[in-house]
Design a protein around this motif. Sequence first.
Motif: not given
Length: 71
Positions: A1-18, A39-48
């Motif tokens: 079963m897959s779960t979705r997790m979301e994180f706020t990430v600080t320190g990013m400046h560009c797409n390469s950071c992502g 742009r949103s400062g977010r990372t969305v993870i799909e994981a078991d």
Amino acid sequence: MSTRMEFTVTGMHCNSCGLLIDDEVEELPGVTASTTNPRSGRTVIEADATVDPADIIAAIAQAGYTAIPVP
């Protein structure tokens, strides 16, 4: 079963950071996808259900950024 997790990430400046964050996180066992938006400062993870959010935070830190879970 897959779960979705979301994180706020600080320190990013560009797409390469992502992309760097996504590469680090996707190396974790059990992670199926990572999508980071500087742009949103977010990372969305799909994981078991076995993936510990602390491991994701550590992988993001290894990439040089700070992450906190979004409640």
